[in-house]
Write an enzyme that holds these catalytic residues in place. Structure first.
Site, PDB file in Angstrom:
ATOM      1  N   ASP B  10     -10.426  -0.620  -8.135  1.00  0.00           N
ATOM      2  CA  ASP B  10     -10.839  -1.712  -9.281  1.00  0.00           C
ATOM      3  C   ASP B  10     -11.708  -2.628  -8.199  1.00  0.00           C
ATOM      4  O   ASP B  10     -10.950  -3.606  -7.442  1.00  0.00           O
ATOM      5  CB  ASP B  10      -9.698  -2.493  -9.886  1.00  0.00           C
ATOM      6  CG  ASP B  10      -8.890  -1.256 -10.897  1.00  0.00           C
ATOM      7  OD1 ASP B  10      -8.694  -0.004 -10.151  1.00  0.00           O
ATOM      8  OD2 ASP B  10      -8.427  -1.628 -11.888  1.00  0.00           O
ATOM      9  N   GLU B  41     -13.749  -1.645 -13.999  1.00  0.00           N
ATOM     10  CA  GLU B  41     -13.167  -2.350 -15.147  1.00  0.00           C
ATOM     11  C   GLU B  41     -13.377  -3.803 -14.945  1.00  0.00           C
ATOM     12  O   GLU B  41     -13.345  -4.591 -15.921  1.00  0.00           O
ATOM     13  CB  GLU B  41     -11.795  -1.748 -15.457  1.00  0.00           C
ATOM     14  CG  GLU B  41     -11.024  -2.254 -14.631  1.00  0.00           C
ATOM     15  CD  GLU B  41      -9.186  -2.228 -15.388  1.00  0.00           C
ATOM     16  OE1 GLU B  41      -9.123  -2.113 -16.358  1.00  0.00           O
ATOM     17  OE2 GLU B  41      -8.329  -2.666 -14.605  1.00  0.00           O
ATOM     18  N   ASN B  42     -13.223  -4.155 -13.882  1.00  0.00           N
ATOM     19  CA  ASN B  42     -13.056  -5.661 -13.427  1.00  0.00           C
ATOM     20  C   ASN B  42     -14.270  -6.148 -12.670  1.00  0.00           C
ATOM     21  O   ASN B  42     -14.304  -7.267 -12.164  1.00  0.00           O
ATOM     22  CB  ASN B  42     -11.934  -6.100 -12.510  1.00  0.00           C
ATOM     23  CG  ASN B  42     -10.575  -5.439 -13.038  1.00  0.00           C
ATOM     24  OD1 ASN B  42      -9.972  -4.321 -12.503  1.00  0.00           O
ATOM     25  ND2 ASN B  42     -10.070  -5.982 -14.068  1.00  0.00           N
ATOM     26  N   ASN B  69      -8.309  -0.282 -18.942  1.00  0.00           N
ATOM     27  CA  ASN B  69      -7.993  -1.396 -20.106  1.00  0.00           C
ATOM     28  C   ASN B  69      -9.006  -2.701 -19.985  1.00  0.00           C
ATOM     29  O   ASN B  69      -9.218  -3.059 -21.272  1.00  0.00           O
ATOM     30  CB  ASN B  69      -6.596  -1.837 -20.133  1.00  0.00           C
ATOM     31  CG  ASN B  69      -6.241  -2.463 -18.759  1.00  0.00           C
ATOM     32  OD1 ASN B  69      -6.494  -1.854 -17.815  1.00  0.00           O
ATOM     33  ND2 ASN B  69      -5.646  -3.723 -19.006  1.00  0.00           N
ATOM     34  N   HIS B  70      -9.430  -3.002 -19.153  1.00  0.00           N
ATOM     35  CA  HIS B  70     -10.476  -4.249 -19.001  1.00  0.00           C
ATOM     36  C   HIS B  70     -11.808  -3.831 -19.135  1.00  0.00           C
ATOM     37  O   HIS B  70     -12.563  -4.924 -19.532  1.00  0.00           O
ATOM     38  CB  HIS B  70     -10.494  -4.962 -17.780  1.00  0.00           C
ATOM     39  CG  HIS B  70      -9.036  -5.936 -17.542  1.00  0.00           C
ATOM     40  ND1 HIS B  70      -8.783  -6.822 -18.238  1.00  0.00           N
ATOM     41  CD2 HIS B  70      -8.006  -5.682 -16.607  1.00  0.00           C
ATOM     42  CE1 HIS B  70      -7.679  -7.410 -17.936  1.00  0.00           C
ATOM     43  NE2 HIS B  70      -7.192  -6.877 -16.907  1.00  0.00           N
ATOM     44  N   HIS B 153      -5.297   5.306 -14.939  1.00  0.00           N
ATOM     45  CA  HIS B 153      -5.333   4.108 -14.986  1.00  0.00           C
ATOM     46  C   HIS B 153      -4.010   3.494 -15.836  1.00  0.00           C
ATOM     47  O   HIS B 153      -3.884   3.449 -16.888  1.00  0.00           O
ATOM     48  CB  HIS B 153      -6.467   3.285 -15.613  1.00  0.00           C
ATOM     49  CG  HIS B 153      -6.713   2.024 -15.509  1.00  0.00           C
ATOM     50  ND1 HIS B 153      -7.144   1.513 -14.287  1.00  0.00           N
ATOM     51  CD2 HIS B 153      -6.343   0.806 -16.211  1.00  0.00           C
ATOM     52  CE1 HIS B 153      -7.326   0.260 -14.344  1.00  0.00           C
ATOM     53  NE2 HIS B 153      -6.813  -0.357 -15.590  1.00  0.00           N
ATOM     54  N   HIS B 178      -5.222   0.408 -11.571  1.00  0.00           N
ATOM     55  CA  HIS B 178      -4.746  -0.639 -12.462  1.00  0.00           C
ATOM     56  C   HIS B 178      -3.625  -1.762 -11.707  1.00  0.00           C
ATOM     57  O   HIS B 178      -3.949  -2.693 -12.084  1.00  0.00           O
ATOM     58  CB  HIS B 178      -4.008  -0.185 -13.656  1.00  0.00           C
ATOM     59  CG  HIS B 178      -3.297  -1.043 -14.518  1.00  0.00           C
ATOM     60  ND1 HIS B 178      -4.125  -1.963 -15.206  1.00  0.00           N
ATOM     61  CD2 HIS B 178      -2.153  -1.382 -14.865  1.00  0.00           C
ATOM     62  CE1 HIS B 178      -3.628  -2.765 -16.078  1.00  0.00           C
ATOM     63  NE2 HIS B 178      -2.161  -2.465 -15.847  1.00  0.00           N
ATOM     64  N   HIS B 180      -3.840  -2.873  -8.633  1.00  0.00           N
ATOM     65  CA  HIS B 180      -4.662  -3.403  -7.816  1.00  0.00           C
ATOM     66  C   HIS B 180      -3.924  -3.479  -6.403  1.00  0.00           C
ATOM     67  O   HIS B 180      -4.304  -4.427  -5.601  1.00  0.00           O
ATOM     68  CB  HIS B 180      -4.819  -4.854  -8.309  1.00  0.00           C
ATOM     69  CG  HIS B 180      -6.100  -4.973  -9.269  1.00  0.00           C
ATOM     70  ND1 HIS B 180      -6.769  -5.948  -9.603  1.00  0.00           N
ATOM     71  CD2 HIS B 180      -6.443  -3.942 -10.261  1.00  0.00           C
ATOM     72  CE1 HIS B 180      -7.536  -5.760 -10.789  1.00  0.00           C
ATOM     73  NE2 HIS B 180      -7.341  -4.450 -11.002  1.00  0.00           N
TER      74      HIS B 180
HETATM   75 FE   LIG Z   1      -8.200  -3.574 -12.920  1.00  0.00          FE
HETATM   76 FE   LIG Z   2      -6.410  -2.159 -15.299  1.00  0.00          FE
END
Ligand SMILES: [Fe+2]
Ligand SMILES: [Fe+2]
Ligand SMILES: [Fe+2]
Ligand SMILES: [Fe+2]
Ligand SMILES: [Fe+2]
Ligand SMILES: [Fe+2]
Ligand SMILES: [Fe+2]
Ligand SMILES: [Fe+2]
Lengths: 261, 261, 261, 261
Positions: B10, B41-42, B69-70, B153, B178, B180
């Site tokens: 990520d 996603e981030n 999810n993000h 994830h 996910h 991190h």
């Molecule tokens: Fe993430």
């Molecule tokens: Fe995530």
């Protein structure tokens, strides 16, 4: 002068104890270990600990056992936890909980090491604040020794990393447990605290975090509870070796161990 | 013959993109990379992705972005996700969700690689079963190529490890994202699937999983939502390099990367 | 012409069955009931159901049993659920789950009533989408009858109310179960669907939702699992009586019952 | 002699305030109310409270506002909560949280009523133990008055019922809030404590617990966050009237209100 502590990740069932019996002495020699601490919450059949399984681990050389949410899986061991000074449970359980949440052990050379156990709250139980419990307990422990290790038994990386940074400079080490998977983020934070998000697991790696992989998959596929067996192949010890300066209590080294047995 | 895939954990905010801009080309050279996939996603300020941040990552050499999810944090990017073939989102969102959950990309040498993205359900959203979604999608993807990578994830180690074992021998790699935090459990499962529970994160490591550490601590201390800033120091790329036999689709190697930038 | 359905909230243990044995015939007479449906997920000792406890409820007059998350508490009853046509379990469990999620029963006068059972996902298991499962199943059921009742076994008021509104006009009634506390929000929605968030519980009210109140308190105080006994005093039946127009399948009345036994 | 307290369930947005403005005086007259308490956590646009929305409710006759998890939705109101003596927030937030968790108010006739606010932990935040916080706070409050009402803002029926029984005989009333659906289980427990699991909601009932029903459904169908609007039709006040003996502090009556406005 430094003291060298071996901290062993969650020992799962008899395969975990077998791994310890086979390899612990070699690790102790190779890494010049002074003190051996292990998380024992899964030592008995994968769920909890008993006087017999604890005694077996002491015989193999473990000096102190920490634990976590699974320590309560064996019913009627509250007397055992009250009596047994070589096992600690997370400090931040409610008042009245059997056992103790911290202790001071001595290495064979007489160096005092404070050990503290806390449990995370995110996706776990409704316990007291681990940050504030750490504050209060450290005030007491630091009167006895500046060498202090915390086993933070928690689910999420954010809660673990936050407590690590929060205590940086106030304890010698924050080692995470509970996920049964070793993380590769070991380091010494700027204030002198050794940190790792999770030490990992000791037992069968032909498994999903120590339990039968087919049964683990079944649980996800069926959304029903499944009785877990503990497989016996591919034994490993996951651990960290932490060197701490005995004068300052600052960590000088942290090294990951992933030893086939 | 083998194809060598770099999968990057990520990417968090502009510090994550800066890390990529500084070091990606060196990693590509050193590890003889054929294809670069990253979880994005981030990528935009820590929450979601925008056309601009995605374009920046393509410019630095990233061929495909996965997510999680993000990905939904930036509102009104459903058109973007529908249009943009170089970003995938977890497949197991409900019918009607913008974007796509898998794709086939080609390396510069013309080798086809299927990429699938799924999201875990434990402590996350109420999505469709990732195990069964994988079954169905793989049936389609395997008609196009036998080299397939899955970004799973998910939060818990048990869900990730279970899906890894479930798909062993059916995909080239299952890489987790996910949390991190990079895990140290990379291995090739007996059926030929490369597996790691979490690849980790790309961005500032003077942080709690990419966000300001003081703010992260505040959230735990106050039990209130806190706006997170993205710190800029101690940049690192967390990634894995996976070698896959192009004939069989079996993984031949998996190596963790934790590169200071 | 209308059909009058008595739907009884979760029957908890032998006190719940005793309440039924004492009062059901009086309720049936007083309210001119045509069909008796009860949620039986807690009928056997508070956890699950057995052939014997089900048979006892049929003898007292119950025509059909619905259920929920606790239906799986008795191990090895998958054969029973497959065989037994008078028990349904939530439809949105994964493919391969024993038992069935809907059925059509006939009143003694020969009126066909479709009954559907779904389970919520918020703070519960990772099941299939109850909204979409309802869509698909109703398409089938409506070919057989326009009188359809749904037992939605769910935790949160928002998920229950949302499904109620979602199905308004497409089913005769959406009755909630699982919280064991009757809500006071019964009404007929504008499209003709009778709705109540939770029907409540049948058993001892000298309790916390059917179990020993001291033990329930202990669980919160100690944060540890506590074995629950089922108390026997202050027996009540919680239920609703729903009147449905047999021509249109629209609800014409819904009335709450809270009967001391 | 008895004091009669009207406790009003969560007031949601301007429709909730409108309902209060239209009907409160009539309820006060009809039920001979001495003191008016309302949960105001959703008073401003459905999320939190502001000085203006609070002032509007005081003007309509509300004497005291309790709250819950949504009280923090309006940022930068910590000064307001510290200053404003007519709003309390759950007591069991961490040390340092703005505002206060209990207070003593006087009826126009000079009778002192202690009011306490607590928040549940199951499926909510990681707060301090509500049972033990209640113990400690009641010791103080009981020095000032024996008439004490607790607003327990919690999700699950088991946590609410457990705290009700735990405090039976030690407070005049335990009223639940948070689910926005009124329960039909009001009663006086054997020790003299009036109890209801949830008082319900004040605002638009053409809604899912106060918010737009289409948007609420969308959130479940898409598994994505949806901005919620507050509908304006079908206004109702949900409340309870509790009579308390001023000599003993025991409840003598509890009556549910569900008033169309
Ligand atoms: Fe993430
Ligand atoms: Fe995530
Ligand atoms: Fe463990
Ligand atoms: Fe654990
Ligand atoms: Fe139940
Ligand atoms: Fe249930
Ligand atoms: Fe509320
Ligand atoms: Fe609330």
């Amino acid at each position: 002068m430094s003291v060298r502590i071996l901290f062993i990740g969650d020992i799962v069932g008899s395969p975990g104890r077998t791994a310890i019996s086979r390899e612990l002495h070699r690790l102790v020699d190779r890494h010049a270990i002074d003190l051996i601490i292990a998380n024992g919450e899964n030592a008995a059949g994968g769920f909890g600990i008993t006087p017999d399984t604890a005694a077996e681990l002491y015989r193999h050389g473990v000096h102190l056992l920490t634990s976590g949410n699974h320590i309560w899986d064996k019913k009627d061991n509250s007397g055992f936890l009250d009596r047994e000074e070589r096992i600690i449970r997370p400090l931040n359980y409610p008042p009245g909980t059997p056992g103790r949440g911290s202790t001071v052990v001595e290495t064979p050379a007489g160096i005092k090491v404070g050990v503290l156990n806390l449990e995370g709250r995110v996706y776990m139980k409704n316990l007291d604040c681990p940050f504030r419990c750490a504050d209060a307990e450290l005030e007491q422990l630091r009167k006895k020794t500046s060498i202090i290790l915390l086993d933070f038994h928690a689910e999420t990386t954010s809660e673990k990393a936050s407590l690590g940074w929060y205590l940086d400079g106030r304890v010698s080490a924050v080692v995470g447990t509970h996920t049964h998977v070793q993380t590769a983020d070991e380091r010494i934070l700027p204030g002198g605290t050794a940190y790792i998000t999770d030490v990992g697991m000791t037992g069968s790696f032909d498994s999903v975090i120590g339990v039968d992989k087919g049964q683990a998959i079944q649980r996800f596929l069926t959304q029903q509870s499944v009785k877990f067996d503990i497989p016996k192949k591919d034994l490993r010890i996951n651990a960290v070796v932490i060197g701490v300066d005995t004068k300052t209590g600052k960590a000088v080294s942290i090294e990951r161990i992933n030893a086939a047995c």
